[in-house]
Design a protein around this motif. Structure first.
Motif, short mmCIF file in Angstrom:
data_model
loop_
_atom_site.label_atom_id
_atom_site.label_comp_id
_atom_site.label_asym_id
_atom_site.label_seq_id
_atom_site.Cartn_x
_atom_site.Cartn_y
_atom_site.Cartn_z
N VAL A 89 -0.81 12.40 -21.51
CA VAL A 89 -2.13 13.54 -21.17
C VAL A 89 -1.47 14.83 -20.71
O VAL A 89 -1.45 15.55 -19.34
N SER A 92 -3.27 17.97 -20.05
CA SER A 92 -4.14 18.92 -18.70
C SER A 92 -3.33 19.03 -17.71
O SER A 92 -3.70 20.10 -17.06
N THR A 117 -11.15 14.68 -10.44
CA THR A 117 -10.78 15.15 -12.49
C THR A 117 -11.34 14.43 -12.88
O THR A 117 -11.90 12.47 -12.76
N PRO A 120 -10.82 11.95 -16.90
CA PRO A 120 -9.30 11.53 -17.45
C PRO A 120 -9.45 11.07 -18.41
O PRO A 120 -7.50 11.08 -19.15
N GLU A 125 -2.71 11.67 -16.59
CA GLU A 125 -3.89 12.79 -15.60
C GLU A 125 -3.33 12.78 -14.58
O GLU A 125 -2.94 13.25 -13.44
N ILE A 126 -4.02 11.42 -13.63
CA ILE A 126 -3.55 11.75 -12.14
C ILE A 126 -2.17 11.61 -11.90
O ILE A 126 -2.16 12.20 -11.35
N GLY A 141 -10.72 10.04 -9.79
CA GLY A 141 -11.34 10.15 -10.83
C GLY A 141 -12.20 9.56 -11.67
O GLY A 141 -12.79 8.59 -10.64
N ASP A 143 -14.85 8.86 -14.54
CA ASP A 143 -15.23 9.00 -16.33
C ASP A 143 -15.93 8.21 -16.86
O ASP A 143 -16.00 6.60 -16.04
N ILE A 151 -9.99 5.48 -11.01
CA ILE A 151 -10.56 6.19 -12.03
C ILE A 151 -11.70 5.12 -11.73
O ILE A 151 -12.39 4.29 -12.34
#
Length: 268
Positions: A89, A92, A117, A120, A125-126, A141, A143, A151
């Motif tokens: 990623v 980001s 975020t 992600p 991204e984390i 996160g 999503d 996430i």
């Protein structure tokens, strides 16, 4: 351990040399942050995220998606499932770097900031956030797709968080997938603390969504209602925008190329 220091006028003073102080002040910032520094390396980040992806998706069968959201463009989940192997990623970082610069200038520790975020997609991204100073336990996160314990499944148009929950909110390349962008922006401001930093990025190109669908994907990627400028992103947040720290709105490129519109700002 002490030593005498002699000044120009001949006077002497004692200087205490502490091994413990040297370790804390000099060596700990170097070696203590070594695991975090490793995550800044694309290959290391890809390997760690890749091993975890295989574990959660192919062994534990943890991959799940959200369906039935009114505000999300039709192709969103289909399109993003095709990009799940973008595990490092890299893009980001275009939003994380300005946030890290802001924090450094204000002498604010990112480790103490609660960050959300949005979208992600993968754990990459984390790990990017951890690599640049955020503490893992302070990162949330959200999503429409998730395989990771880090996430949460959810929709940015109705986020499962209390009001004023986060110091930093990153919405990287997700607003473009919303058919109700004003609702998504209202949700971001709702869960943001007063004075929170918000970073938003979207992809921009001269070709229409219909042209992209005909030439490349076979379907419209994201919402057919595009945001034309970085200012249009800021306009979604209206008078809640306090100060803009970064705005990239360079559209001077060839019709076949694409770029990004980026904004990083503080909310009132």
């Amino acid at each position: 351990m002490t030593t005498d220091l002699t000044a120009a006028d001949g006077s002497t003073t004692q200087h205490r040399r502490s091994l413990r102080r040297a370790l804390v002040n000099w060596l700990w910032p170097i070696f203590g942050n070594f695991p975090r520094e490793l995550l800044r390396t694309k290959l290391v980040r890809f390997i760690i995220a890749g091993v975890r992806y295989v574990w959660f998706v192919f062994i534990l069968h943890r991959l799940r998606t959200v369906s039935g959201s009114d505000g999300v463009a039709r192709s969103t989940i289909k399109h993003n499932l095709r990009g799940m192997l973008d595990l490092h990623v890299e893009r980001s970082l275009r939003l994380i770097y300005p946030i890290a610069m802001w924090a450094a200038a204000r002498r604010i520790s990112l480790a103490d900031q609660k960050v959300l975020t949005i979208g992600p997609r993968t754990e990459g991204e984390i790990f990017n956030l951890v690599a640049h100073g955020f503490r893992r336990r302070n990162i949330a996160g959200l999503d429409l797709i998730s395989y990771s314990p880090s996430i949460q499944l959810g929709d940015m148009h109705a986020m499962p968080y209390p009001d004023a929950s986060f110091d930093v909110i990153i919405a990287g390349w997700v607003i473009s997938y919303s058919d109700q962008k004003d609702v998504a922006a209202a949700e971001i401001t709702r869960v943001a603390k007063p004075g929170a930093i918000v970073a938003v990025g979207i992809e921009w190109g001269r070709k229409s969504p219909e042209q992209v669908a005909a030439e490349r994907t076979g379907y419209i990627v994201g919402s057919a209602k595009r945001l034309p400028t970085a200012q249009a992103i800021l306009d979604l947040f209206g008078d809640r925008v306090d100060r803009v720290y970064a705005k990239v709105d360079d559209q001077d490129f060839a019709p076949e190329d694409v770029g990004d519109l980026l904004v990083v700002f503080r909310l009132r």
